[in-house]
Write an enzyme that holds these catalytic residues in place. Structure first.
Site, short mmCIF file in Angstrom:
data_model
loop_
_atom_site.label_atom_id
_atom_site.label_comp_id
_atom_site.label_asym_id
_atom_site.label_seq_id
_atom_site.Cartn_x
_atom_site.Cartn_y
_atom_site.Cartn_z
N ALA A 19 0.86 -1.19 0.00
CA ALA A 19 0.00 0.00 0.00
C ALA A 19 0.89 1.23 0.00
CB ALA A 19 -0.93 -0.01 1.21
N GLN A 58 27.06 29.78 -25.67
CA GLN A 58 25.60 29.96 -25.68
C GLN A 58 24.86 28.71 -25.20
OE1 GLN A 58 24.33 31.54 -29.45
NE2 GLN A 58 25.10 33.57 -28.99
N GLN A 98 25.49 17.66 -15.78
CA GLN A 98 25.92 17.75 -17.19
C GLN A 98 26.92 18.89 -17.38
OE1 GLN A 98 24.95 15.49 -19.31
NE2 GLN A 98 25.92 16.33 -21.13
N ILE A 99 26.64 20.02 -16.74
CA ILE A 99 27.55 21.18 -16.87
C ILE A 99 28.91 20.87 -16.25
CG2 ILE A 99 27.92 23.56 -16.06
CD1 ILE A 99 24.90 24.02 -16.65
N GLU A 104 5.86 11.23 -0.33
CA GLU A 104 4.68 12.07 -0.04
C GLU A 104 3.74 12.13 -1.25
OE1 GLU A 104 4.99 15.42 2.55
OE2 GLU A 104 6.85 14.65 3.42
N THR A 109 3.68 9.94 -5.15
CA THR A 109 4.46 10.02 -6.40
C THR A 109 3.91 11.16 -7.25
OG1 THR A 109 2.95 8.57 -7.59
CG2 THR A 109 4.79 7.50 -6.45
N1 CAA Z 1 -8.39 16.29 2.56
C1 CAA Z 1 -9.39 15.75 3.30
N2 CAA Z 1 -10.00 14.59 2.95
C2 CAA Z 1 -9.61 13.98 1.82
C3 CAA Z 1 -8.58 14.48 0.99
C4 CAA Z 1 -7.98 15.70 1.40
N3 CAA Z 1 -6.99 16.25 0.68
N4 CAA Z 1 -8.40 13.67 -0.04
C5 CAA Z 1 -9.28 12.68 0.10
N5 CAA Z 1 -10.00 12.85 1.23
C6 CAA Z 1 -11.10 12.03 1.74
C7 CAA Z 1 -12.21 11.96 0.70
O1 CAA Z 1 -13.09 13.05 0.86
C8 CAA Z 1 -12.85 10.63 1.04
O2 CAA Z 1 -13.69 10.81 2.19
P1 CAA Z 1 -15.11 10.05 2.33
O3 CAA Z 1 -14.80 8.58 2.24
O4 CAA Z 1 -15.61 10.49 3.64
O5 CAA Z 1 -15.91 10.50 1.13
C9 CAA Z 1 -11.67 9.77 1.45
O6 CAA Z 1 -10.65 10.67 1.88
C10 CAA Z 1 -11.15 8.87 0.35
O7 CAA Z 1 -10.79 9.73 -0.73
P2 CAA Z 1 -10.47 9.16 -2.18
O8 CAA Z 1 -11.62 8.30 -2.63
O9 CAA Z 1 -10.06 10.30 -3.04
O10 CAA Z 1 -9.24 8.19 -1.88
P3 CAA Z 1 -8.40 7.25 -2.84
O11 CAA Z 1 -8.31 5.92 -2.22
O12 CAA Z 1 -8.88 7.36 -4.26
O13 CAA Z 1 -6.90 7.86 -2.70
C11 CAA Z 1 -5.08 9.31 -3.11
C12 CAA Z 1 -6.60 9.13 -2.94
C13 CAA Z 1 -4.94 10.77 -3.42
C14 CAA Z 1 -4.52 8.48 -4.23
C15 CAA Z 1 -4.36 8.97 -1.79
O14 CAA Z 1 -4.40 7.56 -1.54
C16 CAA Z 1 -2.91 9.41 -1.80
O15 CAA Z 1 -2.62 10.57 -1.54
N6 CAA Z 1 -1.97 8.47 -2.08
C17 CAA Z 1 -0.57 8.76 -1.97
C18 CAA Z 1 -0.10 8.35 -0.61
C19 CAA Z 1 1.04 9.18 -0.14
O16 CAA Z 1 1.15 10.36 -0.42
N7 CAA Z 1 1.91 8.56 0.64
C20 CAA Z 1 2.99 9.27 1.19
C21 CAA Z 1 3.51 8.57 2.39
S1 CAA Z 1 4.35 9.64 3.47
C22 CAA Z 1 5.89 9.82 2.87
O17 CAA Z 1 6.23 9.45 1.78
C23 CAA Z 1 6.76 10.61 3.77
C24 CAA Z 1 8.17 10.44 3.70
O18 CAA Z 1 8.73 9.39 3.42
C25 CAA Z 1 8.98 11.61 4.03
#
Ligand code: CAA
Length: 424
Positions: free
Chosen positions: A138, A288, A346-347, A373, A375
């Site tokens: 996931a 250039q 590259q530079i 955070e 892709t």
């Molecule tokens: N704010 C508030 N609520 C939100 C929201 C937002 N920006 N986006 C979605 N929601 C809510 C929706 O309203 C919905 O609520 P209800 O069920 O009550 O209607 C619920 O969340 C589900 O929304 P979606 O149907 O849009 O969800 P989805 O399963 O289609 O996924 C997605 C959406 C944007 C793809 C999301 O899964 C996502 O952002 N994925 C990427 C994950 C990510 O960014 N991981 C990063 C990990 S942290 C990291 O990387 C840190 C590090 O190492 C430094």
């Protein structure tokens, strides 16, 4: 001249307060971070001396509200600090910003008691935080996580694994997301504040990385891990996914700022090198082709920076397009980071490929910013979803678009069929 701070000017100019944060971060970056960047990159170890320097400079609590011991700064303040640190070392940029990512769930969803208990410790730099969302199966589909949390008396029992936990091992506190109601679609997930040392909570595999090597990225394991029920974020189950998404909206401008910092840092090195390197009897900065590269790099860095400022402003003012703006900034600025850092290599030519020189590290550090955070493919999906939602506000344009007719086809039936397709 004092920088104006109003709604219109905010995207172009920084307030005096924000400039102070910027200058302070620049000073720490040049004095402490830049000289140690290569060492910790090679060692792949957490630079505790840099973390102490950040805390001593009062940078650790900038994003935390004053009532919880922080400096009460804005998201823009956070972004300018991240940019300055990332200019000197991309790893230190995230080492700093990841604490904001880890504490945003508390800020947006914690109870008063939870905020009072944890935020002052984070603000003083006494406790580091990590954000545990992703799992092996996931990543982009964060909602598809499997870590389970089952209520048992005054505790929740957590079982499962997390992947790509940035700051894991160094951190004292972990915001961990787990499934509390597998039968629910929209209230399936809850967040927990898990303290280091909680029985059953372990650091698993420590990753060997291409870039940001001074920050640990680890797997987390929960093995019958008993978390006190009072550490359920917000005191109510089922809001974890929403809180994760709200957190990412606030944090993505910071990743974008990391991208700007990396790109700007690499550009500065490329400027200096191009102006020193002589080939064919002239500085290569007089050619250039090199000039075009430098000019394109500079334009993209500045455009990305302005998008960071605009997205930070959107978060700060809770603008209706915050999610889209944060995704646009993250995606654009980190794509710019990759392109600009590769062009800087590259530079530098053959020297750019060698580890003796500081430039290849920028390119290695930049790659992850397009991945974590969310892709940049996910960002584009988020942007597009929001653009489609905005069509509802564009009905005044409908009458300008002709509707083609064809014998035997009713256009309204086509629209209805498309709606069925979208909802299935
Ligand atoms: N704010 C508030 N609520 C939100 C929201 C937002 N920006 N986006 C979605 N929601 C809510 C929706 O309203 C919905 O609520 P209800 O069920 O009550 O209607 C619920 O969340 C589900 O929304 P979606 O149907 O849009 O969800 P989805 O399963 O289609 O996924 C997605 C959406 C944007 C793809 C999301 O899964 C996502 O952002 N994925 C990427 C994950 C990510 O960014 N991981 C990063 C990990 S942290 C990291 O990387 C840190 C590090 O190492 C430094």
């Amino acid at each position: 001249m004092a920088a104006p701070r109003d709604e219109a000017g905010m995207s172009a100019y920084l307030s005096n307060e924000t400039r102070k944060w910027q200058e302070r971060a620049r000073e720490v970056a040049n004095r402490l971070v830049r000289p140690l960047a290569a060492k910790y990159d090679r060692l792949q170890e957490y630079p505790w001396e840099i973390k102490e320097g950040l805390a001593a400079a009062g940078l650790t609590g900038v994003w935390i509200p004053r009532e919880y011991g922080g400096a009460g700064g804005s998201i823009l303040d956070l972004c300018v600090i991240v940019e300055e640190l990332s200019k000197a070392c991309g790893g230190v940029g995230v080492l700093f910003a990841v604490n904001a990512l880890g504490s945003f769930p508390l800020i947006v969803g914690g109870t008063e008691e939870q905020k009072k208990r944890y935020l002052p410790l984070i603000a003083r730099g006494e406790k580091l935080v990590a954000f545990g969302l992703s799992e092996k199966y996931a990543g982009s589909d964060a909602g598809g996580m499997r870590m389970r949390a089952i209520e048992s008396g005054k505790h929740y029992i957590l079982n499962g694994e997390k992947k790509w936990n940035t700051n894991g091992g160094a951190a004292d506190l972990y915001t961990v997301f787990a499934v509390t109601d597998p039968t629910s679609r929209s209230r399936r997930i809850s967040a927990f504040i898990v303290e280091k040392g909680t029985p059953g909570f372990k650091i698993g595999k420590v990753e060997d990385k291409m870039g940001i090597r001074c920050v640990p990225v680890v797997e987390l394991e929960a093995d019958d891990c008993r978390v006190p029920a009072e550490n359920l974020l917000g005191g109510k189950a089922g809001f974890g996914f929403k809180h994760a998404m709200m957190t990412l909206d606030r944090a993505r401008p910071g990743v974008a700022a990391q991208g700007v910092g990396l790109a700007a840092g690499a550009l500065e090195f490329a400027q200096v090198y191009a102006n020193r390197r002589i080939q064919f009897g002239a500085k290569i900065s007089s050619f250039q082709m090199i000039q075009q590269m430098l000019a394109d790099m500079a334009m993209k860095v500045e455009a990305a920076r302005q998008l960071v400022y605009a997205s930070a402003w959107a978060v700060e003012t809770e603008a209706p397009d915050t999610t889209k703006m944060a995704a646009m900034a993250k995606c654009f600025a980190t794509d710019v980071a990759m392109e600009v850092t590769a062009n800087a290599v590259q530079i530098f030519g053959g020297y750019g490929f060698m580890r003796d020189y500081p430039i290849e590290k920028y390119m290695r550090d930049a790659k992850i910013t397009q991945i974590y955070e969310g892709t940049n493919q996910v960002q584009r999906m988020v942007i597009a979803r929001n653009l489609i939602k905005e069509v509802g506000q564009l009905t005044h344009l409908e009458s300008y678009i002709p509707v083609e007719t064809q014998r035997g086809v009713n256009p309204e039936d086509l629209v209805a069929a498309e709606a069925v397709g979208q909802s299935s």
